[in-house]
Design an enzyme around this catalytic site. Sequence first.
Site, PDB file in Angstrom:
ATOM      1  N   ASP A   1       0.813  -1.224   0.000  1.00  8.75           N
ATOM      2  CA  ASP A   1       0.000   0.000   0.000  1.00  8.75           C
ATOM      3  C   ASP A   1       0.840   1.265   0.000  1.00  8.75           C
ATOM      4  O   ASP A   1       0.524   2.230  -0.688  1.00  8.75           O
ATOM      5  CB  ASP A   1      -0.911   0.030   1.237  1.00  8.75           C
ATOM      6  CG  ASP A   1      -2.216  -0.710   0.998  1.00  8.75           C
ATOM      7  OD1 ASP A   1      -2.350  -1.332  -0.069  1.00  8.75           O
ATOM      8  OD2 ASP A   1      -3.084  -0.656   1.888  1.00  8.75           O
TER       9      ASP A   1
ATOM     10  N   HIS B   1      -5.758   7.943   6.730  1.00  9.45           N
ATOM     11  CA  HIS B   1      -5.312   6.673   7.335  1.00  9.45           C
ATOM     12  C   HIS B   1      -3.942   6.762   8.022  1.00  9.45           C
ATOM     13  O   HIS B   1      -3.476   5.769   8.569  1.00  9.45           O
ATOM     14  CB  HIS B   1      -5.226   5.562   6.281  1.00  9.45           C
ATOM     15  CG  HIS B   1      -6.537   5.215   5.638  1.00  9.45           C
ATOM     16  ND1 HIS B   1      -7.653   4.866   6.363  1.00  9.45           N
ATOM     17  CD2 HIS B   1      -6.901   5.173   4.326  1.00  9.45           C
ATOM     18  CE1 HIS B   1      -8.642   4.612   5.513  1.00  9.45           C
ATOM     19  NE2 HIS B   1      -8.223   4.795   4.279  1.00  9.45           N
TER      20      HIS B   1
ATOM     21  N   ASP C   1     -15.306   9.631   2.785  1.00  6.78           N
ATOM     22  CA  ASP C   1     -14.550   8.640   2.002  1.00  6.78           C
ATOM     23  C   ASP C   1     -15.217   7.270   2.204  1.00  6.78           C
ATOM     24  O   ASP C   1     -15.783   7.001   3.259  1.00  6.78           O
ATOM     25  CB  ASP C   1     -13.119   8.617   2.548  1.00  6.78           C
ATOM     26  CG  ASP C   1     -12.139   7.874   1.659  1.00  6.78           C
ATOM     27  OD1 ASP C   1     -11.344   8.538   0.982  1.00  6.78           O
ATOM     28  OD2 ASP C   1     -12.146   6.626   1.686  1.00  6.78           O
TER      29      ASP C   1
END
Length: 394
Positions: free
Chosen positions: A92, A134, A170
């Site tokens: 990621d 995040h 989101d």
Amino acid sequence: MTCKSAFIYSDKFTNYQFANDHPFNQLRVKMTKELLDAEYLLNEADILTPKMANDEDLALVHDRQYIDAVKKAGNGKLTPEDGWEYGLGTEDTPMFPNMHEAAALLVGGTLTAVDAVLEGNNKHALNLGGGLHHGFKRKASGFCIYNDCAIAIKYIRQKYNLRILYVDTDAHHGDGVQSVFYDDPDVCTLSIHETGRYLFPGTGNVNERGLKKGYGYSFNLPVDAFTEDESFLEVYSSALREIAEYFRPDIIVTQNGADAHCYDPLTHLCSTMKTFETIPLLAHDVAHEYCEGRWIALGGGGYDIWRVVPRAWAQIWSIMHTGEIIKGDIPAVWKLKWEREAPCSLPPKWHDHPGIYKEIPRKAEITEKNVKVLTQALQYCRNYKTFSNIETKK
Ligand SMILES: [Zn+2]
Ligand SMILES: [Zn+2]
């Protein structure tokens, strides 16, 4: 209504690029700016260049060791083992050259937006380069290195001592921001997202309500996969209005990930542009009703950068700048230019045609489930309201 607003922009936002084939692609910010230019909605005077966040700014949320690790990673000096500890070098969030500088600029953009509203004479400010919700204190996660949303909120608390309502639409749970303010009663967080049952990051359960003094100031609305505009907006607008009335913020910070759209390749929600037109309209109303207009809007996720994100994000600016959404045809000059680069044809209209996805057979069941989630999520603030009414009557 026309409100003086600031649009934070730099071509350098695209330096935040993990790899060529990585889904997080800041080209969408440039595409949005050009779309607004093609609509003649951006004045040169409203565009502000982002400042670079310094280590003090980043340390409002992040550990110094983590900041040093990001710097090292960007210079090719962090070993894979050390990177692992900080979530750097994963699938990621891979390491890339100068990642510290690229990430610090996105944070600086959000701080520039804050100052534009709280020191400048702007009512609203938009940093589409930000919204990296995040990022954790000492860990990169979900494409996010530094959490500009959380840093900006800490910065507002420290420099201006205001109470903040953070609203995250989101498709993924705003876990990083929630974790920073979980025990803080002066920062209320609301996140609506696809349930974490099958989707990253897995958190954002309706029972996550905060901790200690912060209990009752974290709100989560995990909606079912395949939720459509009607149900999403029903749940979201009720929650936002009730929470704003309960918390009475001085300023709102919104994270505007555009990944709840049915075209988004990473999620399973079924929103259309209707949702992305309504979200900023609601935020704008709440900002004027409770905060004398003070509203900072940020970008976020959004992985159909061709058909979805530029249209969705341009509407936020249109609402800030003119109070209204853009309607009609997408400017031909923009469509022609980007269609040459896109792997698909681009939508001809601002608004989506209702038939862009197949009918959802479980619609009624999903709607019913989402209403239950809303009731559970608002339980605490509804009880609180009843309680304070009784107190006032006494
Ligand atoms: Zn306004
Ligand atoms: Zn997302």
